[in-house]
Design a protein around this motif. Structure first.
Motif, mmCIF file in Angstrom:
data_model
loop_
_atom_site.group_PDB
_atom_site.id
_atom_site.type_symbol
_atom_site.label_atom_id
_atom_site.label_comp_id
_atom_site.label_asym_id
_atom_site.label_seq_id
_atom_site.Cartn_x
_atom_site.Cartn_y
_atom_site.Cartn_z
ATOM 1 N N ARG A 118 0.805 -1.220 0.000
ATOM 2 C CA ARG A 118 0.000 0.000 0.000
ATOM 3 C C ARG A 118 0.839 1.271 0.000
ATOM 4 N N GLN A 119 1.970 1.252 0.694
ATOM 5 C CA GLN A 119 2.713 2.498 0.908
ATOM 6 C C GLN A 119 4.059 2.570 0.194
ATOM 7 N N GLY A 120 4.540 1.468 -0.313
ATOM 8 C CA GLY A 120 5.838 1.491 -0.967
ATOM 9 C C GLY A 120 5.769 2.135 -2.346
ATOM 10 N N ARG A 121 6.924 2.586 -2.809
ATOM 11 C CA ARG A 121 7.022 3.159 -4.143
ATOM 12 C C ARG A 121 7.840 2.244 -5.051
ATOM 13 N N CYS A 122 7.691 2.448 -6.338
ATOM 14 C CA CYS A 122 8.578 1.840 -7.328
ATOM 15 C C CYS A 122 9.373 2.989 -7.940
ATOM 16 N N ILE A 123 10.660 3.038 -7.639
ATOM 17 C CA ILE A 123 11.527 4.140 -8.056
ATOM 18 C C ILE A 123 12.491 3.615 -9.123
ATOM 19 N N LEU A 124 12.416 4.180 -10.312
ATOM 20 C CA LEU A 124 13.230 3.716 -11.424
ATOM 21 C C LEU A 124 14.164 4.827 -11.872
#
Length: 340
Positions: A118-124
């Protein structure tokens, strides 16, 4: 440094680490037959061919091996994270150099599904706007908190929040492109420095790094020399984008893979060899280059398991898991404590 500064450094000193990242840029350079020499397109074409062969069982190579290792790791990542109590709210996944949509789909997205929650991001983070825009188009509606950053992946910057532990990924053996001079000595200090700088991207968490461990120089030479146009595409970009006075022929640079190594490492020194004399000015700097001059564009290293684990410990990281296909494709998982 910008692209012009990197080019000046290459022609002045014969080596510039910045070229490794610039090879993947999209640009309008063409060859004498009018064909695109864009690094992003050439890389996507080569990677797509390798992935298609791997996925359809036509060949067994580093691409197919890494896909299997990444899928196996995806089944274990929750086990790495569970003791921290972070699974309930989710953990951000941060990838250096995700590359093409196909590569992301096969290797990275399974990890994102397991961890982001729910709270994590996907950072690319990638040097190529083209790749990042394609990923936004393909996954912008499927990943709620997708963050795309155009940056040199070896910059040593912080990309996650100051209180945001992350599961960091570097696939594609990209770690092997680390900054080091051509040498017959194992580059422990260079590898430890690079691991330490990359791990600064998040305040704490985990770092999965793929690397080759097959130290067969002839095999590596054949692999890289199969796509020479990608390795020298930067010279076509120079011709297209820079104001160069005099004679500058991008087709005068021929690619060679020079090999160094020992029982601990293999270094492929990606080299452009000038085939004819060139005399030109770049940014008002005069250059008289002679045929036979060799330019060190970037590195591709392979490392033994022992080398990687010792380098990681020197960088303040702790080995957590090790996956291997037994034929030269390895995936190391390290933990980064908050103090490192």
């Amino acid at each position: 440094m910008n692209f012009t500064q990197i080019a000046l450094q290459l022609f002045t000193h014969g080596y510039s680490f910045g070229f490794g990242a610039e090879q993947y840029a999209d640009h309008r350079g063409i060859d004498s037959k009018g064909r695109s020499m864009s690094g992003a397109h050439l890389w996507a074409k080569a990677e797509a061919a390798r992935l298609e062969d791997a996925l359809h069982g036509r060949s067994v190579n580093m691409v197919s091996a890494e896909i299997e290792l990444a899928r196996t790791m995806a089944t274990r990542v929750r086990g790495y994270v569970r003791p921290t109590g972070l699974l309930d709210k989710g953990v951000s996944v941060l990838e250096f150099g995700p590359g093409t949509v196909m590569a992301f789909r096969e290797k990275t997205f399974p990890v994102v599904r397991e961890l982001v929650g729910r709270q994590g991001r996907c950072i690319l983070i990638d040097n190529s706007d083209l790749f990042l825009n394609q990923l936004r188009d393909a996954y912008g509606d499927r990943i709620a908190r997708l963050t795309l950053i155009t940056e040199n992946i070896f910059s040593g910057r912080r990309f996650a929040g100051w209180n945001e532990p992350a599961f960091m990924l570097m696939f594609g053996r990209t770690f092997g492109n680390l900054d080091a001079k051509a040498s017959d000595e194992a580059p422990y200090k260079d590898a430890a420095r690079t691991l330490r700088d990359l791990a600064k991207a998040a305040p704490a968490g985990w770092f999965a790094v793929s690397i080759g461990s097959n130290l067969d120089g002839e095999r590596a030479k054949a692999y890289y020399e199969a796509h020479p146009e990608f390795q020298v595409n930067v010279f076509f970009r120079m011709a297209a984008e820079m104001e160069i006075e005099g004679r500058f022929n991008p087709e005068a640079f021929r690619y060679e893979a020079d090999i160094r190594g020992s029982a601990e490492f293999l270094q492929v020194v990606h080299t452009a060899v000038l085939q004819e004399d060139l005399s030109f000015k770049l940014a008002y700097e005069p250059f008289d280059l002679k045929a036979g001059t060799r330019f060190h564009l970037k590195n591709s290293f392979c490392f033994s398991r022992g080398f990687m684990e010792e380098s990681a410990q020197l960088a303040g990281l702790r080995p957590v898991d090790f996956l291997s296909d037994g034929h030269g494709s390895d995936l190391h998982v390290f933990a980064k404590p908050p103090s490192s």
